[in-house]
Design an enzyme around this catalytic site. Structure first.
Site, PDB file in Angstrom:
ATOM      1  N   LYS A   1       0.842  -1.212   0.000  1.00  0.00           N
ATOM      2  CA  LYS A   1       0.000   0.000   0.000  1.00  0.00           C
ATOM      3  C   LYS A   1       0.873   1.257   0.000  1.00  0.00           C
ATOM      4  CE  LYS A   1      -1.746   1.729   3.998  1.00  0.00           C
ATOM      5  NZ  LYS A   1      -1.411   3.151   4.131  1.00  0.00           N
TER       6      LYS A   1
ATOM      7  N   ARG B   1      -4.441  11.123   4.300  1.00  0.00           N
ATOM      8  CA  ARG B   1      -3.377  12.116   4.343  1.00  0.00           C
ATOM      9  C   ARG B   1      -2.418  11.983   3.154  1.00  0.00           C
ATOM     10  NH1 ARG B   1       0.287  14.616   7.709  1.00  0.00           N
ATOM     11  NH2 ARG B   1       2.362  13.917   7.199  1.00  0.00           N
TER      12      ARG B   1
ATOM     13  N   CYS C   1      -4.755  13.344  12.704  1.00  0.00           N
ATOM     14  CA  CYS C   1      -5.343  12.022  12.521  1.00  0.00           C
ATOM     15  C   CYS C   1      -5.200  11.277  13.835  1.00  0.00           C
ATOM     16  CB  CYS C   1      -4.666  11.278  11.377  1.00  0.00           C
ATOM     17  SG  CYS C   1      -3.034  10.732  11.796  1.00  0.00           S
TER      18      CYS C   1
ATOM     19  N   ARG D   1       0.772  14.952  12.767  1.00  0.00           N
ATOM     20  CA  ARG D   1       1.335  14.697  11.439  1.00  0.00           C
ATOM     21  C   ARG D   1       1.342  15.925  10.517  1.00  0.00           C
ATOM     22  NH1 ARG D   1      -0.871   8.877   9.567  1.00  0.00           N
ATOM     23  NH2 ARG D   1       1.141   8.665   8.578  1.00  0.00           N
ATOM     24  N   PRO D   2       2.201  16.897  10.817  1.00  0.00           N
ATOM     25  CA  PRO D   2       2.268  18.076   9.960  1.00  0.00           C
ATOM     26  C   PRO D   2       2.912  17.773   8.597  1.00  0.00           C
ATOM     27  CG  PRO D   2       3.956  18.169  11.656  1.00  0.00           C
ATOM     28  CD  PRO D   2       3.157  16.928  11.920  1.00  0.00           C
TER      29      PRO D   2
ATOM     30  N   ASP E   1       5.120  20.208   7.299  1.00  0.00           N
ATOM     31  CA  ASP E   1       6.112  21.289   7.199  1.00  0.00           C
ATOM     32  C   ASP E   1       7.364  20.888   6.418  1.00  0.00           C
ATOM     33  OD1 ASP E   1       6.380  19.583   9.483  1.00  0.00           O
ATOM     34  OD2 ASP E   1       7.970  20.875  10.237  1.00  0.00           O
ATOM     35  N   LEU E   2       7.792  19.620   6.536  1.00  0.00           N
ATOM     36  CA  LEU E   2       9.021  19.207   5.848  1.00  0.00           C
ATOM     37  C   LEU E   2       8.816  19.126   4.335  1.00  0.00           C
ATOM     38  CD1 LEU E   2      10.123  16.450   8.390  1.00  0.00           C
ATOM     39  CD2 LEU E   2      11.089  18.739   8.137  1.00  0.00           C
TER      40      LEU E   2
ATOM     41  N   ASP F   1       4.599   1.000  12.105  1.00  0.00           N
ATOM     42  CA  ASP F   1       3.381   0.359  11.589  1.00  0.00           C
ATOM     43  C   ASP F   1       3.234  -1.094  12.065  1.00  0.00           C
ATOM     44  OD1 ASP F   1       2.691   2.652  10.318  1.00  0.00           O
ATOM     45  OD2 ASP F   1       3.092   1.956   8.277  1.00  0.00           O
TER      46      ASP F   1
ATOM     47  N   VAL G   1       8.252   7.458  16.729  1.00  0.00           N
ATOM     48  CA  VAL G   1       7.909   8.089  15.448  1.00  0.00           C
ATOM     49  C   VAL G   1       6.641   8.950  15.549  1.00  0.00           C
ATOM     50  CG1 VAL G   1       7.403   7.666  12.997  1.00  0.00           C
ATOM     51  CG2 VAL G   1       9.057   6.231  14.185  1.00  0.00           C
TER      52      VAL G   1
HETATM   53  C1  UD1 Z   1       4.443   6.965   6.138  1.00  0.00           C
HETATM   54  C2  UD1 Z   1       3.543   5.751   6.011  1.00  0.00           C
HETATM   55  C3  UD1 Z   1       2.976   5.365   7.364  1.00  0.00           C
HETATM   56  C4  UD1 Z   1       4.094   5.166   8.377  1.00  0.00           C
HETATM   57  C5  UD1 Z   1       5.030   6.380   8.400  1.00  0.00           C
HETATM   58  C6  UD1 Z   1       6.245   6.175   9.289  1.00  0.00           C
HETATM   59  C7  UD1 Z   1       2.666   6.040   3.781  1.00  0.00           C
HETATM   60  C8  UD1 Z   1       1.500   6.318   2.921  1.00  0.00           C
HETATM   61  N1  UD1 Z   1       2.466   6.073   5.100  1.00  0.00           N
HETATM   62  O1  UD1 Z   1       3.623   8.031   6.604  1.00  0.00           O
HETATM   63  O2  UD1 Z   1       2.233   4.156   7.209  1.00  0.00           O
HETATM   64  O3  UD1 Z   1       3.537   5.007   9.662  1.00  0.00           O
HETATM   65  O4  UD1 Z   1       5.492   6.663   7.070  1.00  0.00           O
HETATM   66  O5  UD1 Z   1       6.951   5.054   8.899  1.00  0.00           O
HETATM   67  O6  UD1 Z   1       3.746   5.734   3.303  1.00  0.00           O
HETATM   68  N2  UD1 Z   1       6.537  14.794  10.221  1.00  0.00           N
HETATM   69  C9  UD1 Z   1       6.733  16.134  10.468  1.00  0.00           C
HETATM   70  N3  UD1 Z   1       6.671  16.994   9.408  1.00  0.00           N
HETATM   71  C10 UD1 Z   1       6.422  16.568   8.129  1.00  0.00           C
HETATM   72  C11 UD1 Z   1       6.250  15.194   7.900  1.00  0.00           C
HETATM   73  C12 UD1 Z   1       6.307  14.322   8.965  1.00  0.00           C
HETATM   74  O7  UD1 Z   1       6.934  16.540  11.610  1.00  0.00           O
HETATM   75  O8  UD1 Z   1       6.383  17.408   7.225  1.00  0.00           O
HETATM   76  C13 UD1 Z   1       6.581  13.853  11.365  1.00  0.00           C
HETATM   77  C14 UD1 Z   1       5.231  13.142  11.548  1.00  0.00           C
HETATM   78  O9  UD1 Z   1       4.352  13.920  12.322  1.00  0.00           O
HETATM   79  C15 UD1 Z   1       5.648  11.863  12.243  1.00  0.00           C
HETATM   80  C16 UD1 Z   1       7.026  11.574  11.620  1.00  0.00           C
HETATM   81  O10 UD1 Z   1       7.472  12.791  11.055  1.00  0.00           O
HETATM   82  O11 UD1 Z   1       5.786  12.072  13.618  1.00  0.00           O
HETATM   83  C17 UD1 Z   1       6.996  10.491  10.565  1.00  0.00           C
HETATM   84  O12 UD1 Z   1       6.143  10.872   9.520  1.00  0.00           O
HETATM   85  P1  UD1 Z   1       6.388  10.452   8.003  1.00  0.00           P
HETATM   86  O13 UD1 Z   1       7.630   9.643   7.898  1.00  0.00           O
HETATM   87  O14 UD1 Z   1       6.263  11.662   7.166  1.00  0.00           O
HETATM   88  O15 UD1 Z   1       5.145   9.525   7.771  1.00  0.00           O
HETATM   89  P2  UD1 Z   1       4.155   9.526   6.541  1.00  0.00           P
HETATM   90  O16 UD1 Z   1       4.900   9.736   5.276  1.00  0.00           O
HETATM   91  O17 UD1 Z   1       2.996  10.392   6.834  1.00  0.00           O
END
Ligand code: UD1
Length: 421
Positions: A22, A92, A116, A121-122, A124-125, A306, A328
Site C-alpha cells: 500500500k 493524508r 489524525c 502529522r504536519p 512542514d518538511l 506500523d 515516530v
Molecule cells: C508513512 C507511512 C505510514 C508510516 C510512516 C512512518 C505512507 C503512505 N504512510 O507516513 O504508514 O507510519 O510513514 O513510517 O507511506 N513529520 C513532520 N513533518 C512533516 C512530515 C512528517 O513533523 O512534514 C513527522 C510526523 O508527524 C511523524 C514523523 O514525522 O511524527 C513520521 O512521519 P512520516 O515519515 O512523514 O510519515 P508519513 O509519510 O505520513
C-alpha cells in the site's frame, strides 16, 4: 464491512500470499501525473486508500482503468491543480500529489490533511523542500497553495530535520523535472522510496542513492510512461508473521522480501519464535511460550511504527516484562485501552508502554481506532478465549487486502457483518 468477529484458539496453518505494498503504491500512483504517456502498474491491492488516491488522480484529470490487480493510468495533458478536502480528509497521503503537480504545472492547491488518530502529522518538511526548490507557499482557507516563479523549479541541497517518508517522496517527485541537481540529506530510507525511485528511473528520471540517507536527483526534461510491478507489502507480511506466532501456528508467507521484514524477524527470533527462509517465502512456526523483548520504533531500517500495535498484541502472551518505546508518532497507543479490555496488563509512561505477560486474553467488544491498531485487535482475538468483536473495520480495510478471506483460508474462525452498531 462494519464488524469482525473472531473465535480465538485455533492455530493458523497453510499459505498466504502478500499483496502489493500500500505504502509503495500510493506515491507511485501520484507519480503517474509526471510522464507524458500512460503507465501500467501490476500487483495493485484493492484497498480503500488505493481507491482514494485514484479518485484524487481522476479529479486532477487522469484516466484510470482497473483490470484485476493491474491499473492503467493515462496522465492528464494539463492537470487540474486542486485537490479538495473531501479527498485529503479521507487519506493524508493524498498530499503526495503536490510534488508531481508542481513539477508538471508549476501550481498546486491542496487541502491540509489536518490531524489524525495517531498524531498531528504536519507537512512542514514537504513544504520546506518545495520552498527550497523555488515554490512560493501560501496558507489560507484550510489549504496550501504552492506556485513556482518564472525560473521554474531549481535543484537545491535540502536537509530534512527528520527522515519523513512522505516528505522524501514528495520532494523526489518535485525534483525529477527540476533544473540541475537536488540533494536530499537525512532522507528516509524505506523500501517504498526505493520502489518509487526505480519506477521514476525507468520513466527516464535520474535518481541516485534512494534507500540511503542521501538521495541525489538530477532533473530531466521529460518522463515517459512505463510498466511496473510494486514491491510486496512488508507490513502485511509482518502482520501474518505475528498471526502465525500468536496462534502457535505454522504459516508459509509467499511474496515477501525477507530483507524488508528483517527488523521484525530480529524481534521474533529474540522472542524465541522460529522463522525459516524457504524457496517460496518465509515460514513461521509458533510455539506455546516465548520471551519478553523490548522494542523501539524507528525510521527504516529500525523497527517499523506500523508494526508496533501488532507486536504489542504478541507481547501480552510473552513471559516477562516487555517495553515498547514509540519514537515516530506522538499518539500511537490508542490500541492499549482496547487490549486492556481483553485482559492485557499494560501501563504507559509517556511514549513507553510496559507490557506484563503472559496473560490469557479473553474476547470482548473492541474498537479499531486506526489501521494497524485494528489489525492488532484481530491478532489478539485470534489467541483469546471466547469471541472478540472488532468494530470500525473500515480502518483495517484501508490497508489489508482480503483480510477476512486470507485469515479464513489459514483456518481462523473469523467472520464479518455489515452492521456497525
Ligand atoms: C508513512 C507511512 C505510514 C508510516 C510512516 C512512518 C505512507 C503512505 N504512510 O507516513 O504508514 O507510519 O510513514 O513510517 O507511506 N513529520 C513532520 N513533518 C512533516 C512530515 C512528517 O513533523 O512534514 C513527522 C510526523 O508527524 C511523524 C514523523 O514525522 O511524527 C513520521 O512521519 P512520516 O515519515 O512523514 O510519515 P508519513 O509519510 O505520513
Amino acid at each position: 464491512m462494519g464488524k469482525l468477529y473472531i473465535r480465538g484458539g485455533r492455530p493458523l496453518s497453510g499459505t498466504v500470499r502478500i499483496s502489493g505494498s500500500k505504502n509503495a503504491v500510493l506515491p507511485i500512483i501520484a507519480a503517474c501525473l509526471l510522464p507524458t504517456s500512460p503507465c501500467t502498474l501490476h500487483d495493485i491491492p484493492d484497498l480503500a486508500d488505493v481507491h482514494t488516491i485514484c479518485l484524487v488522480l481522476q479529479h486532477l484529470g487522469a484516466q484510470i482503468k482497473r483490470n484485476g490487480t493491474t491499473l492503467e493510468i493515462v496522465p492528464p495533458i494539463k492537470p487540474n491543480t486542486e485537490a479538495p478536502y473531501e479527498f485529503v480528509r479521507q487519506m493524508r497521503a493524498s498530499f503526495l500529489v503536490m510534488g508531481p503537480l508542481l513539477a508538471r504545472s508549476g501550481l498546486a492547491a491542496i487541502s491540509l490533511p489536518g490531524g489524525c488518530a495517531i498524531g498531528s502529522r504536519p507537512v512542514d518538511l514537504h513544504l520546506k523542500g518545495f520552498n527550497m526548490l523555488g515554490a512560493h507557499i501560501e496558507h489560507g482557507y484550510g489549504s496550501i497553495r504552492a506556485e513556482i516563479g518564472i525560473g521554474g523549479l531549481q535543484g537545491k541541497h535540502i536537509y530534512l530535520d527528520f527522515p519523513s517518508v512522505g516528505a522524501t517522496e514528495n520532494i523526489i517527485m518535485a525534483a525529477v523535472l527540476a533544473k540541475g541537481q537536488t540533494v536530499i540529506e537525512n532522507a528516509a530510507e524505506e523500501p517504498e522510496i526505493v520502489d518509487l525511485a526505480n519506477f521514476l528511473d525507468a520513466m527516464g528520471a535520474n535518481i541516485k542513492g534512494a534507500g540511503t540517507k542521501e538521495v541525489k536527483i538530477t532533473g530531466v526534461r521529460e518522463l515517459h510512461g512505463v510498466t511496473h510491478t510494486v514491491i510486496p507489502d512488508r507490513i502485511e507480511a509482518g502482520t501474518y508473521l505475528i498471526a502465525g506466532a500468536i496462534t502457535g501456528g505454522n504459516i508459509l508467507i509467499k511474496n515477501v522480501i525477507a530483507d524488508h521484514v528483517k527488523p521484525v524477524l530480529a524481534k521474533l527470533f529474540e522472542m524465541g519464535i522460529a522463522v525459516y527462509e524457504e524457496y517460496e517465502g518465509l515460514r513461521v512456526i509458533g510455539r506455546k511460550h516465548y520471551n519478553a523483548v523490548d522494542v523501539k520504533t524507528m525510521p527504516y531500517p529500525g523497527f517499523p511504527t506500523d508494526m508496533q500495535p501488532q507486536i504489542m498484541a504478541l507481547m501480552t502472551c510473552a513471559k516477562g516484562t516487555s517495553i515498547i518505546t514509540e519514537t515516530v508518532f506522538e499518539n500511537r497507543f490508542m490500541h492499549i485501552s482496547e487490549l486492556k479490555r481483553m485482559g492485557a496488563l499494560i501501563k504507559t509512561v509517556g511514549r513507553n508502554a510496559v507490557i506484563q505477560g503472559p496473560v490469557t486474553l479473553s474476547g470482548a467488544p473492541v474498537k479499531a481506532t486506526d489501521l494497524r491498531a485494528g489489525a492488532a485487535l484481530v491478532l489478539a482475538g485470534l489467541c483469546s478465549k471466547g469471541i472478540t468483536e472488532v468494530s470500525n473495520v473500515h480502518h483495517i480495510e484501508r490497508g489489508y487486502e482480503h483480510f477476512l478471506e486470507k485469515l479464513q483460508n489459514l483456518g481462523a474462525d473469523i467472520w464479518g457483518s455489515d452492521l456497525d452498531i
